[in-house]
Design a protein around this motif. Structure first.
Motif, PDB file in Angstrom:
ATOM      1  N   PHE A  32      45.279  44.955  49.753  1.00  0.00           N
ATOM      2  CA  PHE A  32      44.371  45.020  48.614  1.00  0.00           C
ATOM      3  C   PHE A  32      43.188  44.083  48.815  1.00  0.00           C
ATOM      4  O   PHE A  32      43.314  43.009  49.400  1.00  0.00           O
TER       5      PHE A  32
ATOM      6  N   ARG B  46      38.470  43.973  48.706  1.00  0.00           N
ATOM      7  CA  ARG B  46      37.295  44.740  49.097  1.00  0.00           C
ATOM      8  C   ARG B  46      37.419  45.238  50.541  1.00  0.00           C
ATOM      9  O   ARG B  46      37.871  44.504  51.421  1.00  0.00           O
TER      10      ARG B  46
ATOM     11  N   SER C 207      43.803  49.386  48.535  1.00  0.00           N
ATOM     12  CA  SER C 207      43.079  49.389  47.271  1.00  0.00           C
ATOM     13  C   SER C 207      41.960  48.370  47.321  1.00  0.00           C
ATOM     14  O   SER C 207      42.151  47.241  47.781  1.00  0.00           O
ATOM     15  N   GLY C 208      40.798  48.741  46.840  1.00  0.00           N
ATOM     16  CA  GLY C 208      39.677  47.809  46.792  1.00  0.00           C
ATOM     17  C   GLY C 208      38.349  48.539  46.741  1.00  0.00           C
ATOM     18  O   GLY C 208      38.240  49.715  47.103  1.00  0.00           O
ATOM     19  N   ARG C 209      37.359  47.824  46.296  1.00  0.00           N
ATOM     20  CA  ARG C 209      36.024  48.400  46.152  1.00  0.00           C
ATOM     21  C   ARG C 209      35.359  48.580  47.508  1.00  0.00           C
ATOM     22  O   ARG C 209      35.490  47.740  48.402  1.00  0.00           O
TER      23      ARG C 209
ATOM     24  N   THR D 136      31.674  48.832  48.801  1.00  0.00           N
ATOM     25  CA  THR D 136      30.274  48.678  48.427  1.00  0.00           C
ATOM     26  C   THR D 136      29.406  49.576  49.309  1.00  0.00           C
ATOM     27  O   THR D 136      29.837  50.001  50.389  1.00  0.00           O
TER      28      THR D 136
ATOM     29  N   GLU E 133      39.246  51.526  43.715  1.00  0.00           N
ATOM     30  CA  GLU E 133      39.501  50.464  42.747  1.00  0.00           C
ATOM     31  C   GLU E 133      40.405  51.014  41.653  1.00  0.00           C
ATOM     32  O   GLU E 133      40.097  52.034  41.040  1.00  0.00           O
TER      33      GLU E 133
ATOM     34  N   ASP F 277      42.497  50.492  37.949  1.00  0.00           N
ATOM     35  CA  ASP F 277      42.290  49.761  36.696  1.00  0.00           C
ATOM     36  C   ASP F 277      43.209  48.553  36.586  1.00  0.00           C
ATOM     37  O   ASP F 277      42.829  47.523  36.037  1.00  0.00           O
TER      38      ASP F 277
ATOM     39  N   ILE G  69      45.950  46.512  39.082  1.00  0.00           N
ATOM     40  CA  ILE G  69      46.589  46.401  40.392  1.00  0.00           C
ATOM     41  C   ILE G  69      48.024  45.913  40.292  1.00  0.00           C
ATOM     42  O   ILE G  69      48.818  46.050  41.238  1.00  0.00           O
TER      43      ILE G  69
END
Length: 361
Positions: free
Chosen positions: A185, A187, A216-218, A220, A248, A250, A252
């Motif tokens: 998990f 970015r 899981s992670g953003r 960019t 991402e 809601d 984790i």
């Protein structure tokens, strides 16, 4: 009160500056590790009786906060005190504190918490030297400070992160294939070592058909090409159903509880809370020695720690658990005990409160 809330989170709102002893500024809109620390820590500090308020954007409404106009009230010390604490965690927050104290002559004591594990710029060193007290989140970060400091390790909220309790806390609830779950998990970018995790999964999962991997992670815009190359490698290996990008999510927390193994392969970190969140969720951890990870993990008891950026060592450590799920379960239970004994968030709150009291009495 909803699930996961602490009593201090309920009903908090704008507060009068005269009733505030400690200000925790947050001068960044986007969610970051510093912001997450403030969000989790302030309610515990309130529970311990500290009159604390936040200032700035990007924070949940339930946290006590002062408005920007409340800064005009800083010329008067709080009730029963001669000074207030301004607790900065970023350069711009240190600078603001210096302006308030030395330019506007407001009765403040300045604290800076450093998580960085690098040599500071001359500007940052200049700011740090003018603080009244300095804290480091781990021994390695403290080693880069050239001033007297106190090591106060981050903690994990054991109310929010806890072991599995229901069917929703299992891989079966996700609809993913397999019976065992390994995750990474944070970015999606090179610094976080996401590519090392994906490479290890491509190499190992064909040997261990019971396991599925989640990321899981953003992502960019500047890291979209990096993520796309990882997805292309997964597709080429024919593992799209077993190495899954969640994006991402809601919340984790349930994903930590669903994991049998958590991997933190960062090449560089400030502190890094994810291994603690995993251990508090009763999940074994394999991590690099970036950030404070090596100070969190008890080697061979709660997980494994390998040199940052060393792909072979990371892969082999992960393989140990994929080949022996019972060992992952055993180390997950040991990790839970370790998190509760050593890294409870309340311990961090108490240590900070002692530092505050030493300054304002």
């Amino acid at each position: 009160m909803t699930e996961g809330e602490t009593p201090a989170q309920v009903g908090a709102s704008s507060v009068d500056i005269k009733d505030v002893d400690v200000i925790a500024p947050n001068f960044k809109k986007r969610l970051s590790g510093v912001t997450s620390t403030i969000v989790q820590l302030v309610p515990y500090q309130m529970k311990l009786g500290i009159r604390i308020a936040t200032l700035g954007p990007g924070l949940p409404a339930y946290l006590p906060h002062i408005r920007w106009t409340g800064l005009f009230g800083l010329w008067r010390p709080p009730v029963g005190r001669r000074h207030r604490i301004w607790h900065a965690r970023r350069n711009n927050e240190m600078l603001a504190g210096l302006i308030l104290k030395y330019v506007l002559s407001m009765p403040l004591k300045l604290i800076f918490t450093s998580a960085a594990q690098r040599h500071h710029s001359s500007y940052t060193r200049w700011l740090i030297r003018r603080m009244d007290a300095v804290a480091a989140t781990n021994s390695r970060s403290g080693g880069f400070l050239q001033v007297e400091h106190t090591v106060i390790r981050h903690g994990v909220d054991l109310d929010l992160f806890h072991p599995p309790q229901a069917q929703d806390d299992t891989i079966a609830a996700t609809g993913l294939p397999g019976t065992l779950l390994v995750g990474c998990f944070g970015r999606v970018r090179h610094q976080k070592g996401t590519d090392l995790f994906v490479k290890a999964m491509i190499e190992l999962l064909p040997q261990y058909p019971d396991w599925t991997a989640v990321i899981s992670g953003r992502i960019t815009p500047e890291n979209k090409g990096f993520a796309d190359s990882l997805k292309a490698g997964i597709a080429k290996a024919g593992l799209e159903r077993r190495i899954v990008f969640l994006g991402e999510v809601d919340d984790i927390r349930p994903w930590y509880r669903r994991l049998d193994l958590y991997v933190a392969p960062s090449r560089n970190e400030g502190f890094g809370l994810t291994p603690l969140e995993a251990m508090a969720s009763q999940t074994a951890v394999v991590a690099s020695d970036a950030g404070a990870y090596a100070e969190m993990i008890v080697e061979g008891e709660t997980g494994a720690c390998v040199p940052a950026g060393d792909y072979g060592a990371l892969r082999d450590a992960i393989c140990t658990y994929l080949a022996a799920p019972s060992l992952a379960a055993l180390h997950g239970k040991a990790g839970l005990r370790h998190a509760r004994d050593t890294f409870a968030l309340e311990n961090e709150a108490r240590s900070l409160n002692r530092l505050y009291e030493a300054l304002i009495g």
